[in-house]
Design an enzyme around this catalytic site. Structure first.
Site, PDB file in Angstrom:
ATOM      1  N   SER A  87       0.781  -1.181  -0.063  1.00 20.68           N
ATOM      2  CA  SER A  87       0.043   0.138  -0.083  1.00 20.68           C
ATOM      3  C   SER A  87       0.968   1.383   0.122  1.00 20.68           C
ATOM      4  O   SER A  87       1.661   1.385  -0.811  1.00 20.68           O
ATOM      5  CB  SER A  87      -1.026   0.019   1.338  1.00 20.68           C
ATOM      6  OG  SER A  87      -1.943   0.990   0.982  1.00 20.68           O
ATOM      7  N   ASP A 111      -8.842  -4.743  -5.683  1.00 23.12           N
ATOM      8  CA  ASP A 111      -8.163  -3.721  -5.147  1.00 23.12           C
ATOM      9  C   ASP A 111      -8.578  -2.134  -5.856  1.00 23.12           C
ATOM     10  O   ASP A 111      -8.276  -2.467  -7.112  1.00 23.12           O
ATOM     11  CB  ASP A 111      -6.849  -3.814  -5.011  1.00 23.12           C
ATOM     12  CG  ASP A 111      -6.089  -2.714  -4.133  1.00 23.12           C
ATOM     13  OD1 ASP A 111      -6.689  -1.817  -3.664  1.00 23.12           O
ATOM     14  OD2 ASP A 111      -4.821  -2.825  -4.110  1.00 23.12           O
ATOM     15  N   HIS A 154      -7.608  -5.329  -1.537  1.00 19.55           N
ATOM     16  CA  HIS A 154      -6.478  -4.850  -0.824  1.00 19.55           C
ATOM     17  C   HIS A 154      -5.801  -5.327   0.360  1.00 19.55           C
ATOM     18  O   HIS A 154      -6.722  -5.799   1.165  1.00 19.55           O
ATOM     19  CB  HIS A 154      -6.717  -3.291  -0.565  1.00 19.55           C
ATOM     20  CG  HIS A 154      -5.504  -2.450  -0.388  1.00 19.55           C
ATOM     21  ND1 HIS A 154      -4.556  -2.087  -1.194  1.00 19.55           N
ATOM     22  CD2 HIS A 154      -5.161  -1.583   0.834  1.00 19.55           C
ATOM     23  CE1 HIS A 154      -3.853  -1.246  -0.863  1.00 19.55           C
ATOM     24  NE2 HIS A 154      -4.061  -0.983   0.366  1.00 19.55           N
TER      25      HIS A 154
END
Length: 321
Positions: free
Chosen positions: A165, A264, A296
């Site tokens: 991320s 995601d 995600h």
């Protein structure tokens, strides 16, 4: 009497009128341990006294117990995610995951704490992680650094940088910085860019997120919390990595693993990043691993699932291969 809430950005943070900032998730902490029962030992070491920042080190117990001079281990520098706002190397989710990677890949892992927004907006996180990388490389001659585990066990010919991320975003940018500042001697073998937080004002292609509410929500977190000083908002080059002005030819590593989760919101950006890398004059190798039906950071949320273990094995192969 509780202070009035000025703003909140769910699920991350709530900001009060008196200046208090309350993180809503990612606050739990797990202690280090020299108990070898899980085959990995860990400890925290301050790398930035100025900002009171530490790295959490993970070392396979067999290596810790081995005599000096035995085979050196790959070195993984890991950068946690959390939208530049939440989590830390000390969170259970990151402690447990990085420990699992260190054990499975038989590597020494350095998990980096960095200053977080909104108290310390971007680019503070990038500056801190770069400082941690430089601190780690101060051990490169085997005796010059302050930390014995790194001096004794790290193979500086096999250094990997990885993150998920926001940490995947940071990994890319600091590999670029390593390539630009070659005189510093920071040589990175490969980077793992996992579900990276790359974005922009406009969708990257027709399959990228089109929903205006979703796009404005991501933009709001970036522009109002993570990086309020960005001149170009979500088109800041730190966020819009795939922007027309980006150039990957100077990327300072030999190989890149790009991990994509099909559900995601950042999936199409990650695929565009991999494609742009492959078309660039960079000269390294790119590998894409995609789980189409996952969201995600699914591997952190469901670490014992078959798909999470499959990805762990892919990351281990990337490091140890």
């Amino acid at each position: 009497m509780e202070s009035e809430i000025v703003s909140e950005f769910l699920p991350f943070v709530r900001i009060y009128k008196d200046g208090t900032i309350k993180r809503l998730i990612g606050n739990d902490i797990i202690p280090t341990s020299l108990d070898p029962s899980n085959d990995v030992v860990s400890k925290d070491v301050v790398y930035s006294p100025e900002h009171n920042l530490s790295v959490r080190l993970f070392l396979p117990h067999k290596a810790a117990a081995a005599a000096d001079g035995e085979k050196k281990l790959p070195l993984l520098i890991y950068i946690h995610g959390g939208a530049w706002i939440i989590e830390s190397p000390f969170s259970p989710i990151y402690h447990n995951y990085v420990a699992a990677v260190a054990k499975s890949a038989n590597c020494l892992a350095v998990s980096v704490q960095y200053r977080r927004a909104p108290e310390h907006p971007v680019p503070a996180a990038y500056e801190d992680v770069w400082s941690a990388i430089q601190w780690t490389f101060s051990h490169a001659n085997g005796s010059g650094g302050p930390e014995d585990w790194i001096n004794k066990h790290a193979d500086f010919g096999r250094v990997f940088l990885a993150g998920d991320s926001a940490g995947g975003n940071i990994s890319h940018h600091l590999a670029m910085k390593a390539g630009e500042e070659k005189k510093l001697g920071i040589k990175i073998k490969g980077i793992g860019v996992v579900h990276p937080a790359f974005w922009g004002t406009d969708p990257v292609d027709e399959f990228d997120v089109q929903d205006k509410e979703t796009r404005s929500g991501i933009a709001e977190v970036w522009e109002k919390v993570a990086s309020p000083n960005s001149v170009n908002g979500t088109d800041d080059p730190l966020f819009n990595v795939n922007g027309s002005g980006s150039d990957f030819t100077g990327l300072g590593c030999e190989k890149v693993l790009v991990a994509v989760a099909g559900k995601d919101v950042f999936a199409r950006q990650a695929l565009a990043y991999a494609a742009k890398l492959e078309k660039s004059q960079w000269g390294g190798t790119v590998e894409v691993v995609e789980e189409k039906d996952e969201g995600h950071v699914f591997h952190l949320q469901k670490p014992d699932s078959d798909k999470a273990l499959k990805f762990l094995n892919k990351l281990v192969d990337f490091i140890s291969g």
